[in-house]
Design a protein around this motif. Sequence first.
Motif, PDB file in Angstrom:
ATOM      1  N   THR A 179       0.820  -1.233   0.000  1.00 40.73           N
ATOM      2  CA  THR A 179       0.000   0.000   0.000  1.00 40.73           C
ATOM      3  C   THR A 179       0.846   1.272   0.000  1.00 40.73           C
ATOM      4  OG1 THR A 179      -0.086   0.007   2.422  1.00 40.73           O
ATOM      5  CG2 THR A 179      -1.827  -1.196   1.248  1.00 40.73           C
ATOM      6  N   TYR A 180       2.162   1.124  -0.069  1.00 43.51           N
ATOM      7  CA  TYR A 180       3.006   2.316   0.013  1.00 43.51           C
ATOM      8  C   TYR A 180       2.844   3.254  -1.189  1.00 43.51           C
ATOM      9  CZ  TYR A 180       6.985   5.343   0.727  1.00 43.51           C
ATOM     10  OH  TYR A 180       7.768   6.435   0.907  1.00 43.51           O
ATOM     11  N   PRO A 181       2.647   2.819  -2.425  1.00 44.93           N
ATOM     12  CA  PRO A 181       2.453   3.769  -3.538  1.00 44.93           C
ATOM     13  C   PRO A 181       1.320   4.761  -3.294  1.00 44.93           C
ATOM     14  CG  PRO A 181       2.889   1.601  -4.412  1.00 44.93           C
ATOM     15  CD  PRO A 181       2.734   1.436  -2.922  1.00 44.93           C
ATOM     16  N   ALA A 182       0.219   4.320  -2.686  1.00 47.63           N
ATOM     17  CA  ALA A 182      -0.880   5.258  -2.395  1.00 47.63           C
ATOM     18  C   ALA A 182      -0.463   6.279  -1.344  1.00 47.63           C
ATOM     19  CB  ALA A 182      -2.119   4.494  -1.927  1.00 47.63           C
ATOM     20  N   ASP A 183       0.293   5.834  -0.342  1.00 47.44           N
ATOM     21  CA  ASP A 183       0.786   6.776   0.670  1.00 47.44           C
ATOM     22  C   ASP A 183       1.745   7.790   0.058  1.00 47.44           C
ATOM     23  OD1 ASP A 183      -0.708   5.315   2.462  1.00 47.44           O
ATOM     24  OD2 ASP A 183       0.998   4.092   3.144  1.00 47.44           O
ATOM     25  N   VAL A 192      10.315   4.069  -6.561  1.00 51.30           N
ATOM     26  CA  VAL A 192      10.137   5.378  -5.937  1.00 51.30           C
ATOM     27  C   VAL A 192      11.088   6.389  -6.548  1.00 51.30           C
ATOM     28  CG1 VAL A 192      10.469   6.670  -3.799  1.00 51.30           C
ATOM     29  CG2 VAL A 192       9.189   4.530  -3.782  1.00 51.30           C
ATOM     30  N   THR A 193      12.344   5.975  -6.741  1.00 58.08           N
ATOM     31  CA  THR A 193      13.323   6.897  -7.333  1.00 58.08           C
ATOM     32  C   THR A 193      12.895   7.321  -8.731  1.00 58.08           C
ATOM     33  OG1 THR A 193      15.087   5.867  -6.044  1.00 58.08           O
ATOM     34  CG2 THR A 193      15.736   7.166  -7.971  1.00 58.08           C
ATOM     35  N   ASP A 194      12.494   6.352  -9.560  1.00 57.52           N
ATOM     36  CA  ASP A 194      12.068   6.689 -10.925  1.00 57.52           C
ATOM     37  C   ASP A 194      10.799   7.538 -10.921  1.00 57.52           C
ATOM     38  OD1 ASP A 194      14.200   5.194 -11.751  1.00 57.52           O
ATOM     39  OD2 ASP A 194      13.006   3.371 -12.108  1.00 57.52           O
ATOM     40  N   ALA A 195       9.858   7.226 -10.017  1.00 58.06           N
ATOM     41  CA  ALA A 195       8.601   7.976  -9.975  1.00 58.06           C
ATOM     42  C   ALA A 195       8.828   9.408  -9.522  1.00 58.06           C
ATOM     43  CB  ALA A 195       7.609   7.274  -9.047  1.00 58.06           C
ATOM     44  N   LEU A 196       9.693   9.612  -8.536  1.00 56.82           N
ATOM     45  CA  LEU A 196       9.946  10.972  -8.050  1.00 56.82           C
ATOM     46  C   LEU A 196      10.717  11.798  -9.077  1.00 56.82           C
ATOM     47  CD1 LEU A 196      10.707  10.454  -4.259  1.00 56.82           C
ATOM     48  CD2 LEU A 196       8.604  11.201  -5.362  1.00 56.82           C
TER      49      LEU A 196
END
Length: 509
Positions: A295-299, A428-432
């Motif tokens: 559930t971390y992507p939603a957070d 997370v790195t690529d998304a940010l």
Amino acid sequence: MPDSDPPPSSAPATLSPEVRAVLGRWNPQGAALLRAAGGAADNGAVPVARAAEAVTLIAPADASTLLLRTELARFEPWIALTDPMVDPATAPAVALVLLDAGAALGASTLGVVSRLRANGTRILFAMNNTHAYPDWRAVLDRNTALLIPVLGGDPGIVPVSARLSVAARQSGDAALLDRSGLGVLHTRLTAAAGADGGADRLAAVLHRVLSDTRERIVGQSAELNSGAEVARLREERATLLATRDGGRAQAMAALRNRMHLARMDLLHDAGARIRALNATARSDLDRLGRRTIKTYPADLQQSVNQLTGELDAVLTHRLADVSHQLETVTGPTPEAPVRAPVPRTDPPPRLGPDPEPRHRGVEDNLMIALGASGGFGLGRLAVAPLALVPALNYATIPVTLLLGAAVAYWVVRTRAHIAERAHVRQWVTDALVNVKAQLEQRVSTALVEAESQLTDQVVRATTARVVETDRRVAELESRVRELNSRQPAQLAACRRDLEILDSVRTQQL
């Protein structure tokens, strides 16, 4: 008029219509004084002397009243004023009530005026210190409204300023003397008191009026010959032409400078916020379990939404600051005020699709083999003491297998959890990185739109000033042409009027 050189001993028998016309054009107060003193009747003859009445002064005994008395004493014919008093003991024939321009008259003054009118006194009104109170006209209207019911008509209050009279006498400015109102007051006092003073005094008054009128004409001729007025208008025109764009160039340069600084600061702020969010995300991932990591992507998306709102607030505040700085350059313009642009409320950047499921590879199979091998080894080591008992030798085999399987299962799950964290951390790195690019585009787009709006407002604000400047320049050019075209005729008129006055002075001599 103020005292000067000694006058001739006698006045001329008549004043020609040409002389009276010259006096009326150049010195209307002097002409009125001659008529009041009996120096120029309707037919131009000098009348026989009359006895002058003393004027009772009703005024506060202060420095302003003393200065007014001093300045009135410099005019001819001299008017006798009694000492200042608040309430005269007897009813005089003529009274001058001196009011103050700073406050409306009170009930006590109205009572004095009412008693004087009941006794048949001729009352004159003057309001002193008009130079010290910008709103003296409102006080004048208020005093007039209070006196009309008492007098039954307009009191004819004369606004005067003794200090302006002093300044006019020291600078030799005849126009300033007219503004002081002392000439009008003296003329009314002369007419009310009948202070002609005889033929000698009338001659002195006439001499002073002629001399003062001649000085005015000579001063006007000197000003026309010097071209001071034309030079002043040309200087004002040159100043307006130097700023003909209405400050547009300066405002546009300031706008570009402020927007460039805002772009650099906001992009740096966006990058710093993304780096801080990335560090926070790495720290959170190290503490996540196998279930919560899903559930971390939603957070993380909620954190991005919050970061975007904070950045929009900073952007709005910065644009408001830029618009305020721009207004200090352009100045307030009610017709086209500079307003702070409001950024568009676009949705926050999206992280993109959730991370894909991690696919098992050679490393996972290798970890199964290593886990099983290590588990069987540990199980064998754990049951080694039981092998010393021959009866339990066969029981150690199942225990060894169970321990080996449990250790292998734990190793495989742990390795899978570590690999899942690494997989999500890379996501997370690529998304940010993608979010950072979207935020920078968001900031750049908002700044471009704001710069366009502010540029349009600056153009509209300065256009009004350009139009006003062009209008004023056209007025100045028209005024300069008019002065240049009228100068010869004005000089000729001045010479003609001087010849008329000089002819009167020749008759006096």
